[in-house]
Structure formats: structure tokens, C-alpha cells
Design an enzyme around this catalytic site. Structure first.
Site, PDB file in Angstrom:
ATOM      1  N   ASP A 169      55.041   5.241 -56.169  1.00 51.42           N
ATOM      2  CA  ASP A 169      54.939   6.644 -55.751  1.00 51.42           C
ATOM      3  C   ASP A 169      54.290   6.644 -54.365  1.00 51.42           C
ATOM      4  O   ASP A 169      53.089   6.862 -54.232  1.00 51.42           O
ATOM      5  CB  ASP A 169      54.044   7.361 -56.783  1.00 51.42           C
ATOM      6  CG  ASP A 169      54.166   8.867 -56.742  1.00 51.42           C
ATOM      7  OD1 ASP A 169      55.155   9.372 -56.205  1.00 51.42           O
ATOM      8  OD2 ASP A 169      53.257   9.544 -57.285  1.00 51.42           O
ATOM      9  N   GLU A 196      62.784  14.780 -51.752  1.00 47.53           N
ATOM     10  CA  GLU A 196      62.592  16.143 -52.256  1.00 47.53           C
ATOM     11  C   GLU A 196      63.162  17.195 -51.310  1.00 47.53           C
ATOM     12  O   GLU A 196      63.036  17.070 -50.093  1.00 47.53           O
ATOM     13  CB  GLU A 196      61.072  16.354 -52.446  1.00 47.53           C
ATOM     14  CG  GLU A 196      60.730  17.498 -53.336  1.00 47.53           C
ATOM     15  CD  GLU A 196      59.379  17.285 -54.048  1.00 47.53           C
ATOM     16  OE1 GLU A 196      58.994  16.138 -54.330  1.00 47.53           O
ATOM     17  OE2 GLU A 196      58.730  18.303 -54.324  1.00 47.53           O
ATOM     18  N   LYS A 242      65.130  15.420 -55.394  1.00 48.14           N
ATOM     19  CA  LYS A 242      64.038  16.038 -56.167  1.00 48.14           C
ATOM     20  C   LYS A 242      64.030  17.545 -55.951  1.00 48.14           C
ATOM     21  O   LYS A 242      64.048  18.024 -54.814  1.00 48.14           O
ATOM     22  CB  LYS A 242      62.692  15.481 -55.705  1.00 48.14           C
ATOM     23  CG  LYS A 242      62.273  14.235 -56.446  1.00 48.14           C
ATOM     24  CD  LYS A 242      60.978  13.702 -55.893  1.00 48.14           C
ATOM     25  CE  LYS A 242      59.795  14.039 -56.767  1.00 48.14           C
ATOM     26  NZ  LYS A 242      58.553  13.398 -56.264  1.00 48.14           N
ATOM     27  N   THR A 282      61.153  17.768 -60.631  1.00 49.96           N
ATOM     28  CA  THR A 282      59.730  17.491 -60.444  1.00 49.96           C
ATOM     29  C   THR A 282      58.881  18.718 -60.754  1.00 49.96           C
ATOM     30  O   THR A 282      59.409  19.758 -61.154  1.00 49.96           O
ATOM     31  CB  THR A 282      59.518  16.962 -59.008  1.00 49.96           C
ATOM     32  OG1 THR A 282      58.183  16.524 -58.846  1.00 49.96           O
ATOM     33  CG2 THR A 282      59.810  18.026 -57.961  1.00 49.96           C
ATOM     34  N   PHE A 311      54.414  15.699 -64.927  1.00 46.56           N
ATOM     35  CA  PHE A 311      53.171  15.357 -64.234  1.00 46.56           C
ATOM     36  C   PHE A 311      52.040  15.217 -65.254  1.00 46.56           C
ATOM     37  O   PHE A 311      51.783  16.147 -66.019  1.00 46.56           O
ATOM     38  CB  PHE A 311      52.804  16.449 -63.234  1.00 46.56           C
ATOM     39  CG  PHE A 311      53.539  16.364 -61.909  1.00 46.56           C
ATOM     40  CD1 PHE A 311      54.829  15.864 -61.836  1.00 46.56           C
ATOM     41  CD2 PHE A 311      52.929  16.802 -60.743  1.00 46.56           C
ATOM     42  CE1 PHE A 311      55.504  15.784 -60.620  1.00 46.56           C
ATOM     43  CE2 PHE A 311      53.591  16.730 -59.520  1.00 46.56           C
ATOM     44  CZ  PHE A 311      54.874  16.222 -59.455  1.00 46.56           C
TER      45      PHE A 311
HETATM   46  C1  E4P Z   1      55.974  11.915 -58.032  1.00 44.43           C
HETATM   47  O1  E4P Z   1      57.154  12.015 -58.130  1.00 44.43           O
HETATM   48  C2  E4P Z   1      55.066  13.046 -57.858  1.00 44.43           C
HETATM   49  O2  E4P Z   1      55.438  13.806 -56.736  1.00 44.43           O
HETATM   50  C3  E4P Z   1      53.654  12.530 -57.741  1.00 44.43           C
HETATM   51  O3  E4P Z   1      53.423  11.616 -58.776  1.00 44.43           O
HETATM   52  C4  E4P Z   1      52.613  13.628 -57.713  1.00 44.43           C
HETATM   53  O4  E4P Z   1      51.359  13.055 -57.810  1.00 44.43           O
HETATM   54  P1  E4P Z   1      50.006  13.840 -57.480  1.00 44.43           P
HETATM   55  O5  E4P Z   1      49.749  14.802 -58.580  1.00 44.43           O
HETATM   56  O6  E4P Z   1      48.982  12.763 -57.395  1.00 44.43           O
HETATM   57  O7  E4P Z   1      50.226  14.525 -56.156  1.00 44.43           O
END
Ligand code: E4P
Length: 316
Positions: free
Chosen positions: A17, A86, A122, A146, A168
Site C-alpha cells: 500500500d 483511484e 479504485k 474503496t 478498511f
Molecule cells: C488502500 O487501498 C487504502 O487506500 C489504504 O489502505 C488506506 O489506508 P489509511 O487508512 O492508512 O489511509
């Protein structure tokens, strides 16, 4: 003896990531994910100034598109799999605008001889983002949905036949930590971890093809608690920590285990999607906040790149 990272690789596809090309080269993940915040920090890194300079175009919008794709292409030179790029957060509620932007990004990749199968577009998991993804998938443009915080978002994504979702974990954990006024929540009680477990089991129980990629991690315990998830996207600092942790980890999630569970199918139309999503205060706040944050970082990037663009036009 295997370390936790090598152990995890036996059960889940490891994704980096990051937009840090040196980190991608170091960790050699299968896939890589980017987002506007990640690309803001990569574009401001002096090591990658040449990529920014080479992306300058007539206007700021096409310069940013070229920049996102340029980072994607550099990443694809290093990894064997897919890169996620994205679309602009301002399009989160605009089906036609999202589709047009996704096609534009894919065509920029195709100009660089990158095949569609190596790109994931994304989109925010709003109702509009999910509908855009449904149509893009029919054109052979693969999507990564996402900013996914609620079960309703996950069900709608699977019903729409999207390639992959990014539920998330860390941002859910952040919300509950703040809400409960506690410093930490152990992985076994972590609502972010529980959210991915519930989604994974639902998908596997009902035979959905949509892949589940746990994202947004704050600590390695969250990652280890999701071993077996289809994919896990992990920032370089946590990849480092996993690689330094000795010992094998056990597989937690598996399709076989999920199929044995009794889980009812919950089809959703537009109204029930909105209703169910709305019942989850965390998800409502975090989805809105996530869109605002990605937008704010994209605007910061726009301002920084805009200043460079002005300079390069003045010098021409
Ligand atoms: C991955 O695709 C996401 O955009 C990322 O893991 C977000 O992570 P964060 O909550 O640390 O910004």
C-alpha cells in the site's frame, strides 16, 4: 524459521500500500495499491521528481491523470500483478463522471502498452461508485471499491460483480477507539477486523467471485487476525514489522470454514442499501470523511503540480 510475513504469504496475497517505488522494489509484492494521499506524498518526494516533470500536460486535470498513470506504470515495471489507481474523489457521487475518468485512466495505461488485466480502477463505495463499477466491469475494466466501511457496501459491491473490494480496518478501529476513548482495542475485539471477517465469510458462503482485500491497517495484529483473506494491502512500515516477527502464524479465514457457517443472503436495492448503510454511524461518518480527505489531498497535489505546470509553461 518462517517470519510472520512469509507465513502470511502462504494464505493471502500480499499487496504493498504505497507509491514509494523503492519500497515496492524492496518488498516485491504481487500487487500494489495507491490512493490520492499516497500519491501526494510520492509526488512530493525528490526521488520521484522526474516522474512529476514528465507528466506535465496542457492543463492540471490531464497532468494529474498522467501523473497517477506514470506512477502506476513505474510500479508495474517492478511487480508481476496489478496496480490500483483511484479516480478523483470529487466524482464519488457521479456515475457518468466516474465512468469517463476510469476510461480515460485505462486509455492512458493502454497507450503505455499496459493491459487492462493489470489495472484496478479504485472508486469510492458509494451507491454511485458501485453502479459505475458495475458498468465498467462489463467493459472489461476491473474495479477496486474503496472506502468500504459497512456490510451494506460490501453486499452491494458483490451483487454488482466488482472484481475487488477494500474494506478498511484501521479507520474503523480509529473511529471506535476515539468513540470509546481508549488507547487500543485488541485484535480479537476490533470492529475493523470483525467487519472484514463478516464480509469474507458472507462472500465465500454464497460463492461470490469478488475478492476481499483487507486495507488500512494500524498494527500487525490486525493483519495477522485476517490471515487467509484473499488479499491484504499493507504499508511498508507494517511489512517491515511483519518481516521482523519470527514464527509461523495460523490461518484464520478460509472458504471451507465459511461454507460451514449459517449465513443468510441479504439482497439490497437502492433504498435498502441507503437505509442499512445509514444505520451504521461509523460507516456514514467514515465514508464521508474518507471522501473529504482524499479530495483534500488531491487538491493539495493539484496546487503543487499546478505551480510546477505554471513554471514549465513560463519557461517554454
Ligand atoms: C488502500 O487501498 C487504502 O487506500 C489504504 O489502505 C488506506 O489506508 P489509511 O487508512 O492508512 O489511509
Amino acid at each position: 524459521m518462517l517470519n510472520a510475513l512469509d507465513s502470511l504469504k502462504q494464505y493471502s496475497v500480499i499487496v504493498a500500500d504505497t507509491g514509494d517505488l523503492d519500497a515496492v522494489a524492496r518488498w516485491r509484492p504481487q500487487d500494489t495499491t495507491t490512493n490520492p494521499s499516497i500519491l501526494l506524498s510520492a509526488a512530493q518526494d525528490p526521488r520521484y521528481r522526474a516522474i512529476v516533470d514528465a507528466s506535465m500536460d496542457q492543463d492540471i486535470e490531464s497532468t494529474l491523470d498522467r501523473l497517477f498513470v506514470a506512477f502506476g506504470c513505474e510500479i508495474l515495471k517492478i511487480i508481476p500483478g496489478r496496480v490500483s489507481t483511484e479516480v478523483d474523489a470529487r466524482l464519488s457521487f457521479d456515475i457518468e463522471g466516474s465512468i469517463a475518468k476510469a476510461r480515460q485512466l485505462v486509455s492512458l495505461y493502454e497507450n503505455q502498452k499496459i493491459e487492462r488485466k493489470r489495472i484496478l480502477i479504485k472508486l469510492a463505495s458509494t451507491w454511485e461508485g458501485i453502479r459505475a463499477a458495475e458498468r465498467l466491469e462489463r467493459e472489461g475494466i476491473h474495479c477496486n471499491l474503496t472506502l468500504l466501511f459497512s456490510f451494506a457496501q460490501a453486499v452491494a459491491c458483490a451483487d454488482a460483480g466488482v472484481t475487488l473490494i477494500s474494506p478498511f480496518v484501521g479507520r474503523i478501529y480509529d473511529w471506535y477507539r476515539q468513540n470509546k476513548k481508549v488507547d487500543d482495542i485488541p485484535a480479537a475485539e476490533d470492529p475493523g477486523v470483525a467487519s472484514v471477517v463478516k464480509i469474507y465469510n458472507y462472500y465465500k458462503k454464497h460463492g461470490y467471485k469478488t475478492q476481499v482485500m483487507g486495507a488500512s491497517f494500524r498494527k500487525i495484529e490486525q493483519i495477522m487476525a485476517l490471515s487467509g483473506c484473499d488479499l491484504l494491502t499493507i504499508a511498508p512500515d507494517l511489512l517491515e514489522k511483519l518481516s521482523k516477527k519470527d514464527g509461523e502464524i495460523e490461518r484464520v479465514l478460509s472458504p471451507e470454514k465459511a461454507r460451514k457457517l449459517s449465513i443468510e443472503k441479504t439482497p439490497l436495492d437502492h433504498q435498502s442499501f441507503l437505509w442499512q448503510h445509514n444505520t451504521d454511524a461509523m460507516a456514514v461518518e467514515k465514508l464521508s470523511d474518507g471522501i473529504r480527505k482524499f479530495d483534500a489531498d488531491a487538491r493539495k497535489l493539484e496546487a503543487a503540480v499546478g505551480a510546477l505546470l505554471k513554471k514549465s509553461k513560463a519557461a517554454a
